[in-house]
Design an enzyme around this catalytic site. Structure first.
Site, PDB file in Angstrom:
ATOM      1  N   GLU A 109     -25.841 -96.928 -55.004  1.00 15.81           N
ATOM      2  CA  GLU A 109     -24.916 -96.103 -54.227  1.00 15.81           C
ATOM      3  C   GLU A 109     -24.169 -95.133 -55.135  1.00 15.81           C
ATOM      4  O   GLU A 109     -24.019 -93.945 -54.814  1.00 15.81           O
ATOM      5  CB  GLU A 109     -23.924 -97.002 -53.491  1.00 15.81           C
ATOM      6  CG  GLU A 109     -22.813 -96.245 -52.777  1.00 15.81           C
ATOM      7  CD  GLU A 109     -21.555 -97.077 -52.646  1.00 15.81           C
ATOM      8  OE1 GLU A 109     -20.469 -96.472 -52.541  1.00 15.81           O
ATOM      9  OE2 GLU A 109     -21.647 -98.314 -52.673  1.00 15.81           O
ATOM     10  N   GLU A 148     -26.692 -93.567 -49.372  1.00 10.28           N
ATOM     11  CA  GLU A 148     -26.597 -93.063 -50.741  1.00 10.28           C
ATOM     12  C   GLU A 148     -27.464 -93.898 -51.679  1.00 10.28           C
ATOM     13  O   GLU A 148     -28.097 -93.356 -52.600  1.00 10.28           O
ATOM     14  CB  GLU A 148     -25.147 -93.079 -51.202  1.00 10.28           C
ATOM     15  CG  GLU A 148     -24.280 -92.039 -50.491  1.00 10.28           C
ATOM     16  CD  GLU A 148     -22.803 -92.150 -50.826  1.00 10.28           C
ATOM     17  OE1 GLU A 148     -22.061 -91.208 -50.511  1.00 10.28           O
ATOM     18  OE2 GLU A 148     -22.392 -93.178 -51.404  1.00 10.28           O
ATOM     19  N   ASP A 164     -24.731 -91.045 -54.663  1.00  8.05           N
ATOM     20  CA  ASP A 164     -23.630 -90.149 -54.324  1.00  8.05           C
ATOM     21  C   ASP A 164     -23.695 -88.887 -55.186  1.00  8.05           C
ATOM     22  O   ASP A 164     -23.477 -87.769 -54.694  1.00  8.05           O
ATOM     23  CB  ASP A 164     -22.308 -90.880 -54.535  1.00  8.05           C
ATOM     24  CG  ASP A 164     -21.097 -89.990 -54.304  1.00  8.05           C
ATOM     25  OD1 ASP A 164     -20.899 -89.558 -53.158  1.00  8.05           O
ATOM     26  OD2 ASP A 164     -20.367 -89.723 -55.275  1.00  8.05           O
ATOM     27  N   ASP A 196     -22.783 -95.908 -47.397  1.00 17.76           N
ATOM     28  CA  ASP A 196     -23.074 -96.393 -48.747  1.00 17.76           C
ATOM     29  C   ASP A 196     -24.560 -96.688 -48.913  1.00 17.76           C
ATOM     30  O   ASP A 196     -25.166 -96.370 -49.947  1.00 17.76           O
ATOM     31  CB  ASP A 196     -22.278 -97.663 -49.040  1.00 17.76           C
ATOM     32  CG  ASP A 196     -20.780 -97.390 -49.175  1.00 17.76           C
ATOM     33  OD1 ASP A 196     -20.397 -96.209 -49.295  1.00 17.76           O
ATOM     34  OD2 ASP A 196     -20.006 -98.370 -49.159  1.00 17.76           O
TER      35      ASP A 196
END
Length: 228
Positions: free
Chosen positions: A45, A121, A49, A118
């Site tokens: 995650e 990502e 991102d 989350d």
């Protein structure tokens, strides 16, 4: 390793054939089910991102080559915020393949906005590690294509925009009040009202309090701008 049928179907929806199936499994494994032999998706995650941010910045600049930073920044924030990621996750059925611990599953984890965002990502990071930056870019630009094409010239958070509108007219900041909460604990619905000094008011309902506030602010701002 051999992927389960639901993950194979999800892989097809992603449009990326994994060379390393373990990356896909890790990307959909929540911390509530992790162990020494089953890593969760938190590190992915973190990486995803950053990959999403770079691809989105690149895509927005390419979509509008004359836009100044002051316009690009709010568009970027609208594209990468958790709510948008969660919406994309729902569109590809990511919640259906999440690997969750019993308590998280019982509390409706497959529908939680933060958890879905989350996990998406993490999936982006898995694609990046498996196929490289071009594969990640292809995935992101396809999943976000309609949003990139229709992102508004001013994509500010509606609560911020309403507050700026009010303050520009000498009003105090808008007041938000939770009027009702319904539904089960794992899937609540919040009804929120927003009111201005001039007694204008709008209400909205959503699955999170923040989303309800944003929807109410957006509706009230649209009405105020139409009236003036």
């Amino acid at each position: 390793m051999k992927l389960a049928a639901d993950l194979r179907a999800f892989e097809a929806r992603l449009g990326h054939k994994f060379q390393n199936d373990e990356l896909l499994v890790q990307s959909v494994t929540h911390a509530s089910l992790s162990s020494a032999t089953r890593p969760d998706n938190q590190r992915l995650e973190f990486l995803g991102d950053r990959v999403l941010g770079l691809v989105m910045a690149e895509a927005l600049i390419a979509a509008d080559r004359s836009a100044a930073e002051g316009l690009l920044a709010p568009r970027f924030n609208a594209m990468v915020r958790k709510e948008t990621c969660a919406d994309v996750a729902r569109e590809i059925g990511l919640g259906d393949v999440l690997k969750l611990g019993r308590s998280e599953m019982m509390s409706g984890g497959r529908r939680k906005e933060a958890l879905l965002g989350d996990a998406l990502e993490a999936v982006i990071a898995a694609v990046y590690l498996d196929g490289g930056f071009d594969a990640a870019r292809t995935l992101i630009t396809r999943l976000w294509a309609s949003r990139i094409a229709t992102v508004k010239a001013d994509a500010r958070d509606p609560k911020t925009a309403l507050q700026e509108w009010a303050q520009a007219r000498g009003m105090t900041p808008p007041r938000y009040t939770e009027q009702a909460r319904s539904g089960p604990d794992h899937q609540p619905i919040f009804t929120v009202a927003v009111q201005l000094d001039n007694d204008e008011i709008e209400t909205a309902a959503a699955g999170t309090k923040r989303a309800a506030e944003q929807a109410a602010a957006r509706a009230l701002l649209a009405r105020m701008e139409h009236l003036t």
